[in-house]
Scaffold this motif. Structure first.
Motif, PDB file in Angstrom:
ATOM      1  N   ALA A 123       0.663  -1.000  -0.454  1.00  9.92           N
ATOM      2  CA  ALA A 123       0.121   0.168   0.037  1.00  9.92           C
ATOM      3  C   ALA A 123       0.941   1.005   0.600  1.00  9.92           C
ATOM      4  O   ALA A 123       0.599   2.202  -0.873  1.00  9.92           O
ATOM      5  N   CYS A 124       1.606   1.274   1.023  1.00 12.94           N
ATOM      6  CA  CYS A 124       2.623   2.312   0.441  1.00 12.94           C
ATOM      7  C   CYS A 124       3.804   2.742  -0.595  1.00 12.94           C
ATOM      8  O   CYS A 124       4.090   3.674  -0.722  1.00 12.94           O
ATOM      9  N   PHE A 186      11.365   3.952   5.728  1.00  7.24           N
ATOM     10  CA  PHE A 186      12.144   3.945   4.295  1.00  7.24           C
ATOM     11  C   PHE A 186      10.543   5.223   3.435  1.00  7.24           C
ATOM     12  O   PHE A 186      10.795   6.422   3.550  1.00  7.24           O
ATOM     13  N   LEU A 187       9.742   4.293   3.035  1.00  7.81           N
ATOM     14  CA  LEU A 187       9.019   5.283   2.271  1.00  7.81           C
ATOM     15  C   LEU A 187       7.777   5.659   2.981  1.00  7.81           C
ATOM     16  O   LEU A 187       7.633   6.957   1.763  1.00  7.81           O
ATOM     17  N   VAL A 188       8.005   6.339   4.628  1.00 10.56           N
ATOM     18  CA  VAL A 188       7.292   7.523   4.727  1.00 10.56           C
ATOM     19  C   VAL A 188       8.464   8.354   4.512  1.00 10.56           C
ATOM     20  O   VAL A 188       8.205   9.825   4.383  1.00 10.56           O
ATOM     21  N   PHE A 189       9.826   8.347   4.905  1.00 16.35           N
ATOM     22  CA  PHE A 189      10.663   9.936   4.563  1.00 16.35           C
ATOM     23  C   PHE A 189      11.001   9.791   3.442  1.00 16.35           C
ATOM     24  O   PHE A 189      10.516  10.953   2.755  1.00 16.35           O
ATOM     25  N   ALA A 194       1.548  14.885   1.754  1.00 16.33           N
ATOM     26  CA  ALA A 194       0.546  14.411   1.391  1.00 16.33           C
ATOM     27  C   ALA A 194       0.430  12.828   1.495  1.00 16.33           C
ATOM     28  O   ALA A 194      -0.578  11.740   1.986  1.00 16.33           O
ATOM     29  N   ALA A 195       0.802  11.842   1.205  1.00 17.44           N
ATOM     30  CA  ALA A 195       1.360  10.531   0.614  1.00 17.44           C
ATOM     31  C   ALA A 195       1.568   9.951   2.468  1.00 17.44           C
ATOM     32  O   ALA A 195       0.780   9.098   2.811  1.00 17.44           O
ATOM     33  N   ARG A 196       2.838  11.119   3.589  1.00 14.51           N
ATOM     34  CA  ARG A 196       2.702  10.551   4.199  1.00 14.51           C
ATOM     35  C   ARG A 196       1.216  10.529   5.160  1.00 14.51           C
ATOM     36  O   ARG A 196       1.005   9.614   5.994  1.00 14.51           O
ATOM     37  N   GLU A 197       0.309  11.927   5.076  1.00 18.58           N
ATOM     38  CA  GLU A 197      -0.800  11.531   5.712  1.00 18.58           C
ATOM     39  C   GLU A 197      -1.078  10.524   5.783  1.00 18.58           C
ATOM     40  O   GLU A 197      -2.666  10.074   5.965  1.00 18.58           O
ATOM     41  N   GLN A 198      -1.503  10.041   4.105  1.00 13.66           N
ATOM     42  CA  GLN A 198      -2.367   8.915   3.455  1.00 13.66           C
ATOM     43  C   GLN A 198      -1.300   7.743   4.646  1.00 13.66           C
ATOM     44  O   GLN A 198      -3.155   6.852   4.682  1.00 13.66           O
ATOM     45  N   LEU A 204      -3.572   2.912  10.033  1.00 15.02           N
ATOM     46  CA  LEU A 204      -4.730   2.852  11.651  1.00 15.02           C
ATOM     47  C   LEU A 204      -5.678   2.159  11.282  1.00 15.02           C
ATOM     48  O   LEU A 204      -6.626   1.931  12.194  1.00 15.02           O
ATOM     49  N   GLY A 205      -6.091   1.890   9.508  1.00 15.62           N
ATOM     50  CA  GLY A 205      -7.237   1.147   9.260  1.00 15.62           C
ATOM     51  C   GLY A 205      -8.927   1.826  10.014  1.00 15.62           C
ATOM     52  O   GLY A 205      -9.532   3.400  10.013  1.00 15.62           O
ATOM     53  N   SER A 206      -9.637   1.672   8.048  1.00 11.87           N
ATOM     54  CA  SER A 206     -10.278   3.236   8.542  1.00 11.87           C
ATOM     55  C   SER A 206     -11.846   2.177   6.875  1.00 11.87           C
ATOM     56  O   SER A 206     -11.255   1.047   6.286  1.00 11.87           O
ATOM     57  N   LEU A 207     -12.623   1.927   7.470  1.00  5.07           N
ATOM     58  CA  LEU A 207     -14.034   1.592   6.436  1.00  5.07           C
ATOM     59  C   LEU A 207     -14.407   2.460   5.412  1.00  5.07           C
ATOM     60  O   LEU A 207     -15.242   2.663   5.038  1.00  5.07           O
ATOM     61  N   ALA A 208     -13.845   3.903   5.511  1.00  3.78           N
ATOM     62  CA  ALA A 208     -14.089   5.060   5.123  1.00  3.78           C
ATOM     63  C   ALA A 208     -14.184   5.136   3.369  1.00  3.78           C
ATOM     64  O   ALA A 208     -13.208   4.374   3.682  1.00  3.78           O
ATOM     65  N   GLY A 209     -15.015   5.639   2.263  1.00  2.00           N
ATOM     66  CA  GLY A 209     -15.173   4.796   1.339  1.00  2.00           C
ATOM     67  C   GLY A 209     -15.268   3.896   1.271  1.00  2.00           C
ATOM     68  O   GLY A 209     -15.117   3.118  -1.045  1.00  2.00           O
ATOM     69  N   SER A 210     -15.837   2.763   1.929  1.00  2.00           N
ATOM     70  CA  SER A 210     -16.681   1.745   1.038  1.00  2.00           C
ATOM     71  C   SER A 210     -17.279   1.661   0.199  1.00  2.00           C
ATOM     72  O   SER A 210     -17.663   2.376  -0.533  1.00  2.00           O
TER      73      SER A 210
END
Length: 357
Positions: A123-124, A186-189, A194-198, A204-210
């Motif tokens: 995903a990252c 490393f990918l976060v760095f 915007a990518a870091r926040e995503q 953290l896990g979420s079902l938003a946008g299902s």
């Protein structure tokens, strides 16, 4: 053992308790699902929620929402999210039961074999490099693929002389998880803000946008996982006697572990690819069910399916409605419950065994 030398039925807590448990879980699942679809910033009466479902299947008993916006909110936003929560929670519960049976340890859970951290790497990669070659399915597809590959890598690396020992596999999983977490860091760095926040939100896990398309993708995999798990139930009961005893009773221990790990890898990779990392469901639910019904997997697996679905649906209901105009990360809520439970489980194990060993 029976008089004929065959293994008797696994110990349980009696059919009345089992029936009561399934009744409570089923009723709770229905109630939480209806409430979850009804409650939100745009409130819809529960009777209209039930009426909308019955109307779709041709039963004209309760009136569906008269407001087209309410109808659209139910079928385009809330129902897909509720169903996805049930599927993800159910499959995490089942896979937790499989892992605990496979490793013979109530502290085992799907993340032990690196499936969640491996999926996070995929995903990252998609988020940081902006890959969109599969459209909206790019991030879930990469998460699914890397989660599956990581789990199989743990199994292959843990094998020695044709066998993969439990302790070796757990330690290999710890090492692979460490490498995967380093890759995520490393990918976060390397990513932009915007990518870091995503990435943080995904972890953290979420079902938003299902969406219904996500439900259609994961539902067949969940179904296959549950069916295969039930077919493995008797052999997992025999495995609880120990590897040597299980082999004497005709169980191919290595094949059983391989099939179990592959099932867990496929199912959990599919689940977390759409929901992000959701912790502790696979640890808490099977252990609680086992305390009520006993260790027999023919009861434990379907009960864990219902229990996991109920827990995640309730957590998602709380995540959506705890604060106005805010959607809390669902993985954070499950960790807040699961963390103290995990510590209690450690203390309980220490008292029962007289030490940490």
């Amino acid at each position: 053992m029976t008089s004929g030398g065959e293994l008797g039925p696994p110990p349980g807590r009696g059919p009345a308790r089992v029936a009561a448990l399934f009744t409570v879980l089923t009723v709770g699942l229905v109630v939480v699902s209806i409430v979850s679809a009804a409650v939100g910033q745009f409130g819809i009466p529960a009777s209209q929620v039930v009426g909308a479902v019955l109307d779709r299947i041709g039963i004209d008993v309760l009136a569906p929402p008269a407001d087209p916006f309410a109808e659209a909110a139910l079928w385009d936003v809330r129902f897909p999210r509720v169903v996805l929560a049930l599927l993800v929670g159910g499959v995490l519960g089942v896979c937790g039961a499989l892992m605990q049976g496979c490793f013979g340890n109530p502290l085992a859970e799907p993340g032990v074999v690196g499936v969640s951290s491996g999926a996070a790497v995929g995903a990252c990669l998609s988020i940081v490099f902006g890959w969109t070659f599969l459209g909206a399915f790019t991030t879930p597809a990469l998460a699914f693929g890397t989660g599956l590959v990581t789990t199989l890598a743990v199994y292959v690396l843990a094998r020695s002389k044709g066998r993969a020992g439990v302790v070796t596999m757990i330690l290999t999983g710890v090492a692979v998880n460490a490498v995967a977490n380093a890759a995520i860091a490393f990918l976060v760095f390397a990513g932009d803000q915007a990518a870091r926040e995503q990435i943080v939100f995904w972890q953290l896990g979420s079902l938003a946008g299902s969406r219904w398309a996500y439900v259609a993708t994961i539902a067949p995999l969940v179904g296959v996982c549950v069916v295969v798990s039930l077919l493995l139930a008797r052999r997992l009961d025999l495995l609880a006697l120990g590897d040597r005893q299980a082999r004497h009773l005709g169980v191919d221990v290595e094949s059983l572990r391989l099939v179990t790990i592959v099932v867990v890898a496929i199912a959990v990779s599919a689940a977390v690819s759409y929901s992000g990392i959701i912790s502790f469901v696979g640890l808490v639910v099977p252990h609680l069910i086992r305390m009520i019904t006993g260790p027999g997997h023919r009861v434990l697996i379907p009960a864990s399916l219902l229990g996991g679905a109920l827990l995640l649906a309730a957590a998602d209901l709380l995540a959506r409605n705890a604060f106005h105009y805010a959607d809390l990360p669902i993985g954070m809520l499950t960790a807040l419950v699961g963390g103290p439970f995990f510590f209690w489980l450690l203390l309980r194990t220490r008292r029962r065994e007289g030490g940490w060993t």
